[in-house]
Design an enzyme around this catalytic site. Structure first.
Site, mmCIF file in Angstrom:
data_model
loop_
_atom_site.group_PDB
_atom_site.id
_atom_site.type_symbol
_atom_site.label_atom_id
_atom_site.label_comp_id
_atom_site.label_asym_id
_atom_site.label_seq_id
_atom_site.Cartn_x
_atom_site.Cartn_y
_atom_site.Cartn_z
ATOM 1 N N ASP A 1 -28.105 -8.311 31.339
ATOM 2 C CA ASP A 1 -28.499 -7.635 32.568
ATOM 3 C C ASP A 1 -29.971 -7.874 32.898
ATOM 4 O O ASP A 1 -30.752 -8.347 32.056
ATOM 5 C CB ASP A 1 -28.225 -6.129 32.414
ATOM 6 C CG ASP A 1 -27.801 -5.487 33.731
ATOM 7 O OD1 ASP A 1 -28.178 -6.000 34.791
ATOM 8 O OD2 ASP A 1 -27.111 -4.453 33.683
ATOM 9 N N ASP B 1 -22.284 -4.255 41.451
ATOM 10 C CA ASP B 1 -21.970 -2.965 40.828
ATOM 11 C C ASP B 1 -20.950 -2.191 41.652
ATOM 12 O O ASP B 1 -20.479 -1.137 41.231
ATOM 13 C CB ASP B 1 -23.238 -2.114 40.681
ATOM 14 C CG ASP B 1 -24.005 -2.465 39.421
ATOM 15 O OD1 ASP B 1 -23.488 -3.252 38.616
ATOM 16 O OD2 ASP B 1 -25.120 -1.942 39.233
#
Ligand code: GLA
Length: 720
Positions: A454, A520
């Site tokens: 990430d 997301d």
């Protein structure tokens, strides 16, 4: 004085690139677009001649077309290919190719045609090497290496390559977006001036340009000529379309450098990232060229993409072992093949305010280490994956307390906090070694098949401590090196590129990563758009697509499972839902969808992605057609209701016109439709029609409620 001209004609899969080298000048592109067919040397010369305009149409006493590396010294009045100077000198180089061997077309083992041009400016003390490659699938790429051949430092501003597009490319399409809404398309006329998309936040961006396309007015997925470029780079960058008053139009891209970021010492050189480019009739053909290139690289995953369960939207920071093992059991039951433990397993990380930078398993939450979970995952027959965010550091972490000097800061002040975190400057050798060794220790200790890598915040105001020199470039290269080192040390390890969702989706990181997290947002309604845009560059098997819980965590919308699953079906399938809260019916239905995906992923992950140019914007049609056009699967989604009742006829692109196909409505986990009111007749038993009729006439869709979709399975009749 006669000019000696050499013409190089590169052709592949329907694309031609015609380069002209006049005397010792850098190559000019006389044509980049549709295949021109086999041409003799005389015909090439005539074609190149046809491309030259009258001198009175030029402000200078020469009329030239833009070179791949444009030079002011050669009558180019737009952005130059090289910017920089040596104390104010050498800012406008005029390169001359250097002697033997004369540039020619070399064919590499994989069929790529490659041209290398070397040139120098003896007065500016600069040398350049241009590399131009045309892949067998029609993808073109260019890059430049600039070397300082003098003794004094050359302060580099930019090196960018460009490609011309013709005047009928008068509409631009690129992308923008934000967290949970990536790849939003934007269109505009290709007017005079520069449409410049600049990234100064140190990562590709949730608002990334993604692809910058110029095309014939109104171009769509299947029609209209389109030319597109993409920069394979994850740091600061610029991608632009520039049009001059004289009609010249170029697409260009390059790294965006801060002042002083690259200072070439005598003898030192720097190589730009590759600028990738594709031409096609419609966006689907452009995408197919990118996909073909990505799929033929040696690192492209060939084993089936394991269906993944990620615990993030299921349990967030709750890492209680019984809860997670129960989730693993349910994951195994529905057919998942990989379990990924997301954020919260390390250091003092009990929420998102602490712990980044301390990549050691937290003894508070995991007193016996990760073994009990990893063992459970393996015993259930799944692979184990782990979330990391190696480039970040929380102010509240052991790392930040021990080494504040490894945190980016410009001008003697630490940069702004974002998401309660800072960026670790991997350009510091100590910081790099710290992260590398902690990650290697984890990979050595546990059987980890996959890292979700990430990168949750911007690198704005990112300077090396203590001096504050700009650090994004060195950091980006170090992040690449770190991935490369881990992959070399652990062959078979897979890396996913995530950045607060889809903030690092580019062909630079995809030299290492085999999956990108598209967003997301897993609300299927939003995801239709996000995936449609993402798939234009990245083939579906490299894009994470997850089945969400009934109520979307990012939008609050509720959707039935069949729409969530039929939206996620296409990519590298995953589940991000607390399966311990599911009803028995939901588990059975989900398992049916996972089985359906596993049965068809061979097609989904190797075929050609196609999209319908449907007249009704509320109805979206997309699909995957086998490379040999023997079979296909389509999704027909009703995103919004229409003001007309029908017939909502859906045309199926990409099939062979002369071949006959059987089309059936697929209803995973549901019984076939029976004839009656509200059922389109063809959907009861399927229908057989030639590909041409399916593409041009189409079939009416089975009525569905909005925010639902249906699957159409297409099989060549000769194979039924
Ligand atoms: C980012 C990712 C999410 C999740 C969280 C964890 O937002 O995109 O998928 O991993 O970080 O903090």
């Amino acid at each position: 004085m006669t000019t000696h001209r050499t013409h190089l004609h590169l052709r592949a899969a329907g694309t031609s690139l015609l380069l002209e080298l006049a005397d010792d000048l850098l190559p000019v592109v006389r044509h980049w677009g549709s295949d021109l067919g086999e041409l003799t040397e005389d015909e090439l010369a005539s074609l190149a001649l046809a491309g030259r305009v009258a001198i009175n149409d030029s402000p200078f006493d020469r009329a030239d077309q833009v070179a791949i590396l444009p030079e002011h010294a050669r009558a180019w009045i737009g952005r130059p290919g090289v910017e920089g100077s040596r104390g104010g000198r050498g800012w406008s180089p005029a390169f001359r190719t250097t002697g033997a061997p004369a540039p020619g077309v070399h064919r590499l083992a994989d069929g790529t045609q490659r041209v290398v041009v070397q040139a120098r400016d003896e007065k500016a003390y600069l040398a350049v090497e241009l590399e131009i490659e045309l892949h067998p699938g029609g993808l073109l790429r260019t890059r430049a290496t600039l070397t300082n051949t003098g003794e004094e430092v050359y302060d580099l501003g930019a090196v960018r390559t460009t490609l011309p597009v013709p005047e009928h490319a008068d509409e631009l399409l690129d992308f923008t977006g934000r967290h949970t809404m990536e790849r939003a398309p934007q269109r505009q006329a290709f007017t005079a001036g520069a449409h410049s998309r600049e990234v100064r936040t140190g990562r590709t961006g949730l608002d990334a340009v993604h692809l910058l396309c110029a095309g014939e007015s109104g171009f769509g997925f299947g029609h209209g000529e389109v030319w597109a470029v993409h920069l394979g780079w994850s740091g600061n960058q610029v991608t632009y379309a520039e049009r001059q008053y004289n009609g010249s139009r170029v697409l260009g891209a390059g790294e965006l450098l801060e002042h002083g970021e690259v200072r070439l010492a005598g003898g030192q050189g720097t190589t730009t990232p590759w600028m990738y480019a594709a031409h096609g009739t419609g966006l689907d053909e452009v995408a197919a060229r990118f996909h073909a290139w990505l799929r033929t690289r040696p690192q492209h995953p060939i084993r089936p993409r394991p269906v993944t369960l990620n615990n993030w939207e299921a349990t967030y920071f709750d890492h209680s072992l019984p809860r997670l093992t129960a989730l693993v059991d349910r994951a195994a039951r529905v057919g998942a093949e990989r379990f990924v433990l997301d954020d919260g397993w390390f250091g003092g990380r009990r929420d998102d305010t602490t712990g980044l930078g301390d990549w050691v398993v937290s003894p508070d939450v995991w007193p016996q280490g990760l073994d009990p979970l990893v063992d459970h995952v393996h015993a259930a027959g799944l692979e184990f994956g782990l979330w990391v965010e190696p480039e970040m550091v929380s102010a509240d972490s052991d790392l930040a307390r021990a080494h504040p000097e490894w945190i980016f800061s410009a001008g003697g002040r630490r940069g702004l906090e974002s998401r309660q975190q800072h960026v670790l400057d991997l350009g510091h050798p100590g910081a790099y070694v710290h992260v590398r060794d902690q990650l290697l220790a984890l990979l050595d200790r546990y059987d980890i098949a996959y890292l979700k890598w990430d990168h949750n915040r911007y690198l704005n105001d990112a300077g090396h401590t203590p001096g504050g020199e700009p650090g994004v470039r060195a950091h980006t290269l170090a992040a690449y090196r770190l991935m490369d080192e881990l992959l070399a040390a652990h062959p078979g390890l897979e890396i996913e590129s995530c950045a607060g969702g889809g903030g690092r989706v580019d062909l630079g990181v995809l030299d290492r990563a085999v999956r990108v997290w598209a967003s997301d947002c897993i609300d299927p309604l939003e995801r239709q758009q996000i995936q449609r845009g993402t798939f234009l560059l990245v083939p579906p098997e490299l894009v994470g697509t997850h089945v969400a819980s009934g109520r979307s965590h990012t939008t609050g919308r509720r959707h039935d499972l069949d729409f969530r699953a039929s939206t996620a079906l296409w990519g590298h399938l995953g589940i991000e839902w607390d399966l311990t809260t599911c009803t028995e019916e939901e588990l059975v239905e989900l398992a049916t969808w996972v089985a359906f995906h596993r049965e068809h992923r061979g097609l989904l992950h190797t075929g050609r992605v196609v999209n319908g140019d449907h007249h009704d914007e509320g109805t979206w049609v997309h699909g995957v057609v086998a490379q040999d056009a023997s079979e296909a699967l389509f999704e027909v989604a009703l995103l919004r209701r229409s003001a007309t009742t029908g017939p909502h006829r859906v045309r199926l692109p990409g099939l062979e016109p002369e071949r006959r196909y059987r089309v059936c409505l697929e209803r995973p986990g549901r019984p076939p439709l029976e004839a009656g009111r509200g059922v389109v007749p063809w959907a009861v038993e399927g229908i057989t029609l030639p590909g041409r009729a399916l593409a041009q006439v189409g079939l009416p869709m089975q009525p569905v409620d909005p925010e639902h979709s249906q699957l159409w399975r297409v099989l060549a009749a000769d194979l039924c």
